[in-house]
Design an enzyme around this catalytic site. Structure first.
Site, PDB file in Angstrom:
ATOM      1  CG  HIS A 144      -1.663   1.062   1.572  1.00 21.51           C
ATOM      2  ND1 HIS A 144      -3.075   1.219   1.206  1.00 21.51           N
ATOM      3  CD2 HIS A 144      -1.418   2.319   1.969  1.00 21.51           C
ATOM      4  CE1 HIS A 144      -3.161   2.424   1.473  1.00 21.51           C
ATOM      5  NE2 HIS A 144      -2.401   3.169   2.009  1.00 21.51           N
ATOM      6  CD  GLU A 145       1.850   3.625   3.801  1.00 21.41           C
ATOM      7  OE1 GLU A 145       1.998   4.495   3.140  1.00 21.41           O
ATOM      8  OE2 GLU A 145       0.889   3.248   4.324  1.00 21.41           O
ATOM      9  CG  HIS A 148       0.288   5.839  -0.520  1.00 18.86           C
ATOM     10  ND1 HIS A 148      -0.803   6.668  -1.341  1.00 18.86           N
ATOM     11  CD2 HIS A 148      -0.103   5.727   0.561  1.00 18.86           C
ATOM     12  CE1 HIS A 148      -1.844   6.254  -0.430  1.00 18.86           C
ATOM     13  NE2 HIS A 148      -1.352   5.855   0.713  1.00 18.86           N
TER      14      HIS A 148
END
Length: 302
Positions: A144-145, A148
């Site tokens: 998820h990070e 980003h």
């Protein structure tokens, strides 16, 4: 889809500039008319403050944000081998340089990414997240990070945090300087109309001091909420295992422990709200509800 979103996020940077600078122009108009009797002087001062503040934050975003959140940098895999190797593997899959990796000593589970682009990026996880998640779930959070970073969300977030902080700073100066008294020149005392105009401007300034930071925060929160859904889907695609992130979000939902040290300006960067606060109607929440994010992932992949 992903590359289209990356392009949209790059274009969104300009939209953020436009919205925030409209707010700054309004605040600057008050400054110019009230303090200098010149509309453009105030706008120029407000924009200069914002530009300088934003440039400093933009080029030093990683060190500033990590310092504000009490993070320490890992120089090797020795301190947190699972985190290090997962970030290493995901970076290769995402085709981005290896980000700097940080640990935040806090029992509350959380993580975030920051930086200005994939070449200047970093990820941070709390010690609580590292201990709580198994490898599959940790991989889901870190994917998820990494998403980003790959999607250029970090650039959008960095600029929005910087401009929001600049607006809050300017409005705070206005509010503190003229909260209790109304300066009035001698010629105003002899001219009731002029004095009335300055009183109206003072009231307008107070309104700006109140709603300026609120509007800036709402824009920042809207950006944060929207980008979380995309990062969830992108992260699940990176690992090809959406269940890992679904399980991780479920554990985050069960955790009610707020972080000990939370910087308000960077709270929206985290995968979950580090304050664990829920506001009426969700208007001021920095993150979408975790149950809705879990539901969205299930609808997309199951």
């Amino acid at each position: 889809m992903i590359y289209e979103q990356i392009d949209r996020n790059k274009r969104k940077t300009y939209l953020i500039f436009f919205v925030f600078f409209l707010i700054l122009a309004a605040i600057g108009s008050f400054l110019g008319l009230y303090f200098f009797d010149n509309l453009y002087s105030g706008i120029a001062i407000a924009l200069v403050i914002a530009i300088v503040y934003t440039l400093i934050t933009y080029f030093q975003s990683t060190s500033i944000v990590m310092q504000m959140n009490g993070a320490r940098k890992l120089n090797s895999a020795k301190d947190a081998p699972d985190v290090w190797h997962i970030v290493e593997d995901l970076s290769m899959v995402a085709d981005i340089p290896l980000p700097d990796i940080y640990i935040i000593d806090d029992p509350s589970p959380n993580a975030f990414a920051t930086g200005r682009d994939p070449q200047h990026s970093a990820v941070a996880v709390t010690s609580g997240l590292y201990k709580m998640m198994n490898r599959e779930e940790l991989e889901g959070v870190l994917a998820h990070e990494i998403s980003h970073i790959r999607n250029y969300d970090i650039r959008v977030s960095t600029i929005s945090v910087a401009l929001s902080s600049a607006i809050i700073l300017i409005c705070s100066i206005i509010g503190n300087a003229y909260r209790w008294w109304i300066p009035m020149r001698d010629d105003d005392r002899d001219n009731n109309n002029s004095g009335a105009i300055r009183i109206v401007l003072w009231l307008v300034g107070l309104i700006f001091a109140i709603i300026g930071p609120l509007i800036a925060s709402l824009v920042q929160m809207a950006i944060s909420r929207n980008r979380e859904y995309l990062a969830d889907v992108s992260g699940a695609e990176l690992t090809r295992n959406p269940q890992g992130l679904i399980n991780a979000l479920g554990k985050l939902e069960e955790s009610t422990k707020p972080m000990k040290r939370v910087d308000d300006a960077s709270a929206a960067l985290y995968i979950d709200d580090p304050t664990k606060k829920k506001h009426f109607s969700g208007l001021f929440d920095t993150h979408p509800p975790l149950d809705k994010r879990i539901e969205a992932l299930k609808k997309t992949f199951q």
